[in-house]
Write a protein that holds these residues in place. Structure first.
Motif, PDB file in Angstrom:
ATOM      1  N   ILE A  50       2.968 -38.761 -18.838  1.00 18.40           N
ATOM      2  CA  ILE A  50       1.764 -38.136 -18.298  1.00 18.40           C
ATOM      3  C   ILE A  50       0.706 -37.896 -19.369  1.00 18.40           C
ATOM      4  O   ILE A  50      -0.501 -38.008 -19.105  1.00 18.40           O
ATOM      5  CB  ILE A  50       2.125 -36.822 -17.568  1.00 18.40           C
ATOM      6  CG1 ILE A  50       0.913 -36.302 -16.789  1.00 18.40           C
ATOM      7  CG2 ILE A  50       2.650 -35.784 -18.542  1.00 18.40           C
ATOM      8  CD1 ILE A  50       0.452 -37.219 -15.694  1.00 18.40           C
ATOM      9  N   SER A  68      -3.148 -33.850 -11.831  1.00 21.49           N
ATOM     10  CA  SER A  68      -2.421 -33.058 -10.845  1.00 21.49           C
ATOM     11  C   SER A  68      -3.378 -32.422  -9.842  1.00 21.49           C
ATOM     12  O   SER A  68      -3.046 -32.256  -8.660  1.00 21.49           O
ATOM     13  CB  SER A  68      -1.579 -31.990 -11.531  1.00 21.49           C
ATOM     14  OG  SER A  68      -2.404 -31.117 -12.289  1.00 21.49           O
ATOM     15  N   LYS A  78       4.428 -33.389  -5.383  1.00 23.51           N
ATOM     16  CA  LYS A  78       5.177 -33.725  -6.581  1.00 23.51           C
ATOM     17  C   LYS A  78       6.666 -33.641  -6.288  1.00 23.51           C
ATOM     18  O   LYS A  78       7.144 -32.658  -5.716  1.00 23.51           O
ATOM     19  CB  LYS A  78       4.805 -32.776  -7.717  1.00 23.51           C
ATOM     20  CG  LYS A  78       5.395 -33.184  -9.062  1.00 23.51           C
ATOM     21  CD  LYS A  78       4.901 -32.256 -10.164  1.00 23.51           C
ATOM     22  CE  LYS A  78       5.486 -32.658 -11.507  1.00 23.51           C
ATOM     23  NZ  LYS A  78       5.063 -31.745 -12.589  1.00 23.51           N
ATOM     24  N   ASN A  80      10.215 -33.084  -7.574  1.00 28.76           N
ATOM     25  CA  ASN A  80      10.926 -32.490  -8.705  1.00 28.76           C
ATOM     26  C   ASN A  80      12.403 -32.856  -8.620  1.00 28.76           C
ATOM     27  O   ASN A  80      13.080 -32.491  -7.665  1.00 28.76           O
ATOM     28  CB  ASN A  80      10.769 -30.971  -8.706  1.00 28.76           C
ATOM     29  CG  ASN A  80       9.335 -30.554  -8.993  1.00 28.76           C
ATOM     30  OD1 ASN A  80       8.639 -31.207  -9.773  1.00 28.76           O
ATOM     31  ND2 ASN A  80       8.891 -29.488  -8.368  1.00 28.76           N
ATOM     32  N   ARG A  84      12.833 -26.326 -12.808  1.00 26.25           N
ATOM     33  CA  ARG A  84      11.975 -26.255 -13.990  1.00 26.25           C
ATOM     34  C   ARG A  84      12.743 -25.842 -15.239  1.00 26.25           C
ATOM     35  O   ARG A  84      12.578 -26.420 -16.305  1.00 26.25           O
ATOM     36  CB  ARG A  84      10.835 -25.262 -13.724  1.00 26.25           C
ATOM     37  CG  ARG A  84       9.830 -25.171 -14.861  1.00 26.25           C
ATOM     38  CD  ARG A  84       8.767 -24.124 -14.548  1.00 26.25           C
ATOM     39  NE  ARG A  84       8.041 -24.484 -13.348  1.00 26.25           N
ATOM     40  CZ  ARG A  84       6.964 -25.265 -13.357  1.00 26.25           C
ATOM     41  NH1 ARG A  84       6.521 -25.778 -14.482  1.00 26.25           N
ATOM     42  NH2 ARG A  84       6.338 -25.543 -12.224  1.00 26.25           N
ATOM     43  N   ARG A  87      14.935 -28.794 -16.906  1.00 28.44           N
ATOM     44  CA  ARG A  87      14.386 -30.103 -17.227  1.00 28.44           C
ATOM     45  C   ARG A  87      14.386 -30.336 -18.729  1.00 28.44           C
ATOM     46  O   ARG A  87      14.159 -29.429 -19.516  1.00 28.44           O
ATOM     47  CB  ARG A  87      12.943 -30.213 -16.704  1.00 28.44           C
ATOM     48  CG  ARG A  87      12.826 -30.113 -15.201  1.00 28.44           C
ATOM     49  CD  ARG A  87      11.367 -30.157 -14.786  1.00 28.44           C
ATOM     50  NE  ARG A  87      11.203 -29.577 -13.473  1.00 28.44           N
ATOM     51  CZ  ARG A  87      10.049 -29.197 -12.971  1.00 28.44           C
ATOM     52  NH1 ARG A  87       8.954 -29.326 -13.683  1.00 28.44           N
ATOM     53  NH2 ARG A  87       9.977 -28.680 -11.753  1.00 28.44           N
ATOM     54  N   GLU A  91      11.933 -35.358 -19.079  1.00 25.22           N
ATOM     55  CA  GLU A  91      11.686 -35.150 -17.651  1.00 25.22           C
ATOM     56  C   GLU A  91      10.335 -34.499 -17.407  1.00 25.22           C
ATOM     57  O   GLU A  91       9.670 -34.785 -16.408  1.00 25.22           O
ATOM     58  CB  GLU A  91      12.798 -34.305 -17.037  1.00 25.22           C
ATOM     59  CG  GLU A  91      14.101 -35.046 -16.857  1.00 25.22           C
ATOM     60  CD  GLU A  91      15.195 -34.149 -16.287  1.00 25.22           C
ATOM     61  OE1 GLU A  91      15.975 -34.636 -15.462  1.00 25.22           O
ATOM     62  OE2 GLU A  91      15.244 -32.967 -16.655  1.00 25.22           O
ATOM     63  N   ASN A  92       9.896 -33.646 -18.325  1.00 26.65           N
ATOM     64  CA  ASN A  92       8.593 -33.005 -18.174  1.00 26.65           C
ATOM     65  C   ASN A  92       7.455 -34.001 -18.333  1.00 26.65           C
ATOM     66  O   ASN A  92       6.333 -33.734 -17.904  1.00 26.65           O
ATOM     67  CB  ASN A  92       8.442 -31.874 -19.197  1.00 26.65           C
ATOM     68  CG  ASN A  92       9.246 -30.650 -18.806  1.00 26.65           C
ATOM     69  OD1 ASN A  92       9.446 -30.385 -17.632  1.00 26.65           O
ATOM     70  ND2 ASN A  92       9.722 -29.916 -19.801  1.00 26.65           N
ATOM     71  N   GLN A  93       7.726 -35.138 -18.947  1.00 28.82           N
ATOM     72  CA  GLN A  93       6.718 -36.171 -19.121  1.00 28.82           C
ATOM     73  C   GLN A  93       6.719 -37.184 -17.980  1.00 28.82           C
ATOM     74  O   GLN A  93       5.861 -38.049 -17.920  1.00 28.82           O
ATOM     75  CB  GLN A  93       6.936 -36.900 -20.454  1.00 28.82           C
ATOM     76  CG  GLN A  93       6.542 -36.093 -21.669  1.00 28.82           C
ATOM     77  CD  GLN A  93       5.060 -35.810 -21.709  1.00 28.82           C
ATOM     78  OE1 GLN A  93       4.249 -36.708 -21.556  1.00 28.82           O
ATOM     79  NE2 GLN A  93       4.692 -34.547 -21.885  1.00 28.82           N
ATOM     80  N   TRP A  95       6.371 -37.692 -14.044  1.00 30.81           N
ATOM     81  CA  TRP A  95       5.933 -37.081 -12.795  1.00 30.81           C
ATOM     82  C   TRP A  95       6.038 -38.090 -11.671  1.00 30.81           C
ATOM     83  O   TRP A  95       5.666 -39.256 -11.837  1.00 30.81           O
ATOM     84  CB  TRP A  95       4.489 -36.593 -12.909  1.00 30.81           C
ATOM     85  CG  TRP A  95       4.304 -35.421 -13.821  1.00 30.81           C
ATOM     86  CD1 TRP A  95       5.228 -34.880 -14.656  1.00 30.81           C
ATOM     87  CD2 TRP A  95       3.108 -34.662 -13.979  1.00 30.81           C
ATOM     88  NE1 TRP A  95       4.691 -33.820 -15.334  1.00 30.81           N
ATOM     89  CE2 TRP A  95       3.392 -33.663 -14.947  1.00 30.81           C
ATOM     90  CE3 TRP A  95       1.837 -34.723 -13.429  1.00 30.81           C
ATOM     91  CZ2 TRP A  95       2.435 -32.741 -15.353  1.00 30.81           C
ATOM     92  CZ3 TRP A  95       0.881 -33.792 -13.828  1.00 30.81           C
ATOM     93  CH2 TRP A  95       1.186 -32.817 -14.774  1.00 30.81           C
ATOM     94  N   GLU A  96       6.526 -37.641 -10.537  1.00 30.55           N
ATOM     95  CA  GLU A  96       6.639 -38.506  -9.360  1.00 30.55           C
ATOM     96  C   GLU A  96       5.924 -37.847  -8.192  1.00 30.55           C
ATOM     97  O   GLU A  96       6.114 -36.663  -7.930  1.00 30.55           O
ATOM     98  CB  GLU A  96       8.112 -38.759  -9.017  1.00 30.55           C
ATOM     99  CG  GLU A  96       8.302 -39.708  -7.837  1.00 30.55           C
ATOM    100  CD  GLU A  96       9.767 -40.026  -7.579  1.00 30.55           C
ATOM    101  OE1 GLU A  96      10.067 -40.689  -6.568  1.00 30.55           O
ATOM    102  OE2 GLU A  96      10.605 -39.606  -8.403  1.00 30.55           O
ATOM    103  N   PHE A  97       5.090 -38.622  -7.495  1.00 22.20           N
ATOM    104  CA  PHE A  97       4.302 -38.104  -6.385  1.00 22.20           C
ATOM    105  C   PHE A  97       4.516 -38.971  -5.145  1.00 22.20           C
ATOM    106  O   PHE A  97       4.723 -40.186  -5.250  1.00 22.20           O
ATOM    107  CB  PHE A  97       2.811 -38.093  -6.728  1.00 22.20           C
ATOM    108  CG  PHE A  97       2.458 -37.180  -7.864  1.00 22.20           C
ATOM    109  CD1 PHE A  97       2.226 -35.841  -7.657  1.00 22.20           C
ATOM    110  CD2 PHE A  97       2.364 -37.672  -9.155  1.00 22.20           C
ATOM    111  CE1 PHE A  97       1.893 -34.999  -8.702  1.00 22.20           C
ATOM    112  CE2 PHE A  97       2.029 -36.846 -10.208  1.00 22.20           C
ATOM    113  CZ  PHE A  97       1.799 -35.503  -9.982  1.00 22.20           C
TER     114      PHE A  97
END
Length: 201
Positions: A50, A68, A78, A80, A84, A87, A91-93, A95-97
């Protein structure tokens, strides 16, 4: 006789004036596949890095890189994979939408994706403000309840200490009275004449 272009290239002929068309073009563009691509089912898209995506890709298509904010405005959700707190940094980098109308090889659905109305956004913001205000009130109420409990404990302790003080004072007064009675009895005995004098009289 002309051939119909493949559906993956059909998006190139679609107007890119809206966010969803620009987004679709980015997902299917081969030069961005290392940063943004469909998932294996084609029902959502994944941003692999991201920070790099926001720095290198978004400025070429949009005026700012708050990605976002864009996807929320158009109803994307999003995905997840893990909570949170559990992670990893990687994983924080990632993102899936997803959006029910944003699907691989179906650019014909894109025009059905509408930006949320200003009223909806205002209502959501107002609800968020109310929820935040309620949460703050609950915290304040909890703090007041704790302070009241501490005051009650302190008051109970003061009452107990006062009762102990009164009890000690009463005991001291009783001891003093006993001493006075004892001294009075000794003094009265010393003032009486001796026994043999009483017989001579």
């Amino acid at each position: 006789m002309s051939l119909q272009p493949p559906s993956s290239n059909k998006s190139n002929t679609i107007s890119s004036n809206t966010f969803v068309h620009k987004l679709y073009n980015m997902v299917v563009d081969n030069q961005y596949q290392h940063l943004i691509a469909w998932n294996y089912t084609g029902s959502s898209f994944i941003v692999c890095n991201i920070m790099e995506f926001s720095r290198d890709v978004l400025p070429k298509h949009f005026k700012h890189n708050n990605f976002s904010s864009f996807v929320r405005q158009y109803g994307f959700h999003k995905v997840n994979k893990s909570p949170r707190g559990h992670r990893t940094l990687a994983e924080n980098q990632i993102w899936e939408f997803s959006h029910p109308k944003f699907i691989k090889d179906r650019p014909d659905y894109l025009d059905e994706i509408k930006r949320k109305s200003l009223e909806t956004e205002t209502t959501r913001r107002d609800h968020g403000d109310i929820n935040s205000h309620m949460a703050m009130m609950q915290v304040s109420q909890s703090e007041m309840a704790q302070q009241l409990a501490r005051l009650q404990d302190n008051f109970s302790q003061v009452v107990r200490e006062l009762a102990d003080t009164k009890s000690k004072q009463h005991k001291q007064q009783q001891v003093l009275k006993n001493m006075m009675d004892f001294l009075s009895s000794r003094h009265g005995a010393q003032c009486k004449p001796p026994f043999y004098l009483c017989l001579s009289i």
